[in-house]
Design a protein around this motif. Structure first.
Motif, PDB file in Angstrom:
ATOM      1  N   PHE A   1      -7.576 -69.804  -2.813  1.00  0.00           N
ATOM      2  CA  PHE A   1      -7.996 -68.386  -2.368  1.00  0.00           C
ATOM      3  C   PHE A   1      -9.315 -68.427  -2.097  1.00  0.00           C
ATOM      4  O   PHE A   1     -10.072 -68.898  -2.955  1.00  0.00           O
ATOM      5  CB  PHE A   1      -7.451 -67.576  -3.436  1.00  0.00           C
ATOM      6  CG  PHE A   1      -7.976 -65.887  -3.214  1.00  0.00           C
ATOM      7  CD1 PHE A   1      -7.698 -64.902  -2.353  1.00  0.00           C
ATOM      8  CD2 PHE A   1      -9.033 -65.624  -4.155  1.00  0.00           C
ATOM      9  CE1 PHE A   1      -8.162 -63.670  -2.221  1.00  0.00           C
ATOM     10  CE2 PHE A   1      -9.763 -64.514  -4.240  1.00  0.00           C
ATOM     11  CZ  PHE A   1      -9.340 -63.528  -3.162  1.00  0.00           C
TER      12      PHE A   1
ATOM     13  N   ARG B   1      -5.076 -62.010  -9.822  1.00  0.00           N
ATOM     14  CA  ARG B   1      -4.448 -63.262  -9.801  1.00  0.00           C
ATOM     15  C   ARG B   1      -3.073 -63.111 -10.572  1.00  0.00           C
ATOM     16  O   ARG B   1      -2.395 -63.804  -9.904  1.00  0.00           O
ATOM     17  CB  ARG B   1      -5.465 -64.345 -10.378  1.00  0.00           C
ATOM     18  CG  ARG B   1      -4.880 -65.678 -10.545  1.00  0.00           C
ATOM     19  CD  ARG B   1      -4.570 -66.493  -9.459  1.00  0.00           C
ATOM     20  NE  ARG B   1      -4.258 -67.639  -9.461  1.00  0.00           N
ATOM     21  CZ  ARG B   1      -2.743 -67.955  -9.475  1.00  0.00           C
ATOM     22  NH1 ARG B   1      -2.121 -66.976  -9.127  1.00  0.00           N
ATOM     23  NH2 ARG B   1      -2.273 -69.136  -9.500  1.00  0.00           N
TER      24      ARG B   1
ATOM     25  N   LEU C   1      -6.154 -66.909   1.930  1.00  0.00           N
ATOM     26  CA  LEU C   1      -4.987 -67.646   1.018  1.00  0.00           C
ATOM     27  C   LEU C   1      -4.474 -68.717   1.765  1.00  0.00           C
ATOM     28  O   LEU C   1      -3.744 -68.381   2.885  1.00  0.00           O
ATOM     29  CB  LEU C   1      -4.187 -66.504   0.447  1.00  0.00           C
ATOM     30  CG  LEU C   1      -3.293 -67.248  -0.556  1.00  0.00           C
ATOM     31  CD1 LEU C   1      -3.876 -67.359  -1.937  1.00  0.00           C
ATOM     32  CD2 LEU C   1      -2.010 -66.058  -0.949  1.00  0.00           C
TER      33      LEU C   1
END
Length: 527
Positions: free
Chosen positions: A425, A128, A353
């Motif tokens: 996501f 991330r 995503l």
């Protein structure tokens, strides 16, 4: 002369003291700045958790109760030290789940190590924020790969691995799916730590000391010394000042030296037929052999072997480098399946995503083949899910850090708030192309099925239904003026109406002045 020399010496000492003081102050200032950034990040995280709890209590105390069963609120800390933490949001049980996935969040401070271990569950990790180095056993060799923000990487169940935060002065944030389909069924998942001592305990500690002394061909005291040092936890600092020297020395070695430090204690391979070996070669699946990693930690003499790491370790995949599968003025989306990234085939999951601009929505749709798990990366908005009987299953606000799940077949949509974009996501429980069925928009199944049969189903004329279905010209991601909550919309509408009325009044007040001005100019002009 002596007085001058004495003055010079005193001046030199004064300069040195001042320089030391300035450097000390700068060091303290830098440390304070690091502490301030860390405290700020922790404070923001606490505020986000507080907001989620407040929203939950508001829903519980509200007049209209909303079933938020599809929001996975509670995350549990499974590993925590000064160097980092791993939290897990656990899936619920029940037949409605075609394949439960737990969602993990790993946070690591700069210069830290997630010590070597293997799990009874496979992981799909997503970087991330930050940079990392992963080391794992791949086809009887240690392979290493550098990962950056946006990268995906798979760690199969039973594969020995370690993680290092390699970013200078930056925390590492990882989101991962935890697939318990191969687990022992003891808790959420089980870690088998290879390295360890008092905390965590190494799996070696379960054997008799005499057995280990004979197996390693070392003295009893050496075994005792190795297995009693570590007490910092599963996530440790790697600088000399913080961590046991065994980890520091191991990580500071050159890659070739680390590879040469791997030597099997016991050569063991399950017999397989040619077809299985060929399939393994095609899939490039990571095999686990924690005995080799043990060897490096415990310092056995290496046997020299060629460096095959770069040729044989599977690649990572960066989501942010991929061209969007869909994009319009209202957002974009990326979907990754087994045809794009081979390791997904072994995990049996896909990855997505989505980024929605302020006020836009992902059109109402259905996943016909997979359950969806989503994690809000940034922004806020709303998610709506519908029961099979056409009633609302959930209409809940979501913000950064929230985890939601949607069973296959259930219609749903996500809506970004008007204050900013919404990015989320997640994972779907099928490695094959999901092919969501959209219920609204230019690519909807209503348009595809449009005809007298569908019109009869709605009890309207075909012309009226066609006008209704074709009113929305956009597809997949739609503009949504209804993204804001009703009370906020009404406030804005009333405010807008008042501003319009004031603007009209102002214009009417200014009209006579303008006419008078023009009249004066015209008279003066003709004169």
């Amino acid at each position: 002369m002596k007085a001058k020399m004495g003055n010079r010496a005193a001046l030199l000492i004064l300069v040195l003291v001042l320089c030391y003081g300035i450097s000390k102050a700068m060091a303290v200032s830098f440390a304070e700045e690091e502490d301030f950034d860390r405290e700020k990040e922790e404070r923001e995280e606490r505020e986000r958790r507080k907001e989620r709890e407040q929203r939950r209590s508001e829903r519980e105390e509200g007049e209209e109760e909303t079933d938020d069963w599809f929001l996975l609120h509670d995350s549990k800390s499974v590993m925590r030290t000064e160097a980092g933490e791993m939290r897990v949001t656990k899936s619920l049980g029940g037949k409605i789940w075609d394949r439960p996935l737990h969602i993990g969040f790993i946070t690591m401070e700069p210069q830290t190590l997630f010590i070597p271990q293997y799990l009874d569950s496979s992981l799909m990790i997503f970087i991330r924020r930050g940079e990392a180095k992963i080391g794992l056993i791949y086809k009887d060799e240690l392979g290493e790969r550098r990962l950056k923000t946006g990268d995906l990487y798979r760690i199969p169940a039973g594969s020995a691995f370690y993680l290092v935060n390699t970013a200078e002065g930056q925390r590492l944030h990882i989101i991962c799916s935890i697939d318990p389909s191969e687990s022992l069924g003891i808790g959420t998942f089980q870690s088998f730590f290879i390295g360890g001592g008092k905390y965590p305990t190494s799996v070696l500690a379960g054997f008799e000391r005499e057995t280990l002394s004979n197996a390693f061909n070392v003295s009893f005291s050496e075994v005792q010394d190795i297995l009693s040092r570590q007490k910092e936890g599963p996530i440790v600092f790697v600088p000399e000042s913080h961590s046991p020297s065994v980890w520091t020395k191991f990580l500071q070695m050159k890659e070739r030296d680390r590879l040469q430090h791997l030597k099997k204690l016991v050569d063991f391979h399950e017999p397989r037929d040619d077809e299985e070996e060929e399939e393994e070669e095609q899939q490039q699946q990571i095999t686990w052999s924690w005995r080799k990693l043990l060897n490096s930690v415990l310092g056995k003499e290496p046997s020299k072997r060629g460096d095959k790491r770069t040729r044989r370790t599977p690649d990572s995949y960066n989501l942010y480098n991929r061209h969007p599968d869909f994009r319009n003025n209202y957002g974009w989306s990326v979907a990754l399946d087994e045809s794009d990234y081979t390791p997904l085939k072994h995990s049996g999951i896909s990855v997505f995503l989505v980024n929605l601009t302020a006020g836009s929505m992902m059109a109402p749709h259905v996943n016909p083949t997979a359950t969806e798990y989503g994690i809000v990366l940034s922004g806020s908005g709303t998610i709506q899910i519908v029961y099979p009987n056409g009633t609302s299953a959930m209409n809940a606000k979501i913000s950064e850090g929230d985890v939601f799940w949607v069973p296959k077949y259930f219609p749903f949509c996500q809506i970004a708030s008007r204050t900013g974009p919404l990015e989320f996501f997640g994972f779907t429980t099928s490695a094959r192309r999901n092919r969501p069925q959209f219920l609204v928009g230019a690519s909807s199944i209503l348009r595809t099925m449009l005809g007298p049969e569908l019109a009869a189903a709605f009890g309207v004329s075909e012309e009226k239904l066609q006008s209704f279905v074709y009113a929305q010209e956009e597809a997949v991601i739609l503009p949504s003026p209804k993204a804001a909550p009703p009370n906020e919309k009404m406030k804005r509408m009333k405010t807008g109406e008042k501003e319009k009325e004031k603007e009209k009044e102002r214009m009417f007040e200014e009209v006579p002045k303008v006419i008078k001005s023009f009249g004066t100019e015209m008279i003066m002009g003709f004169d």
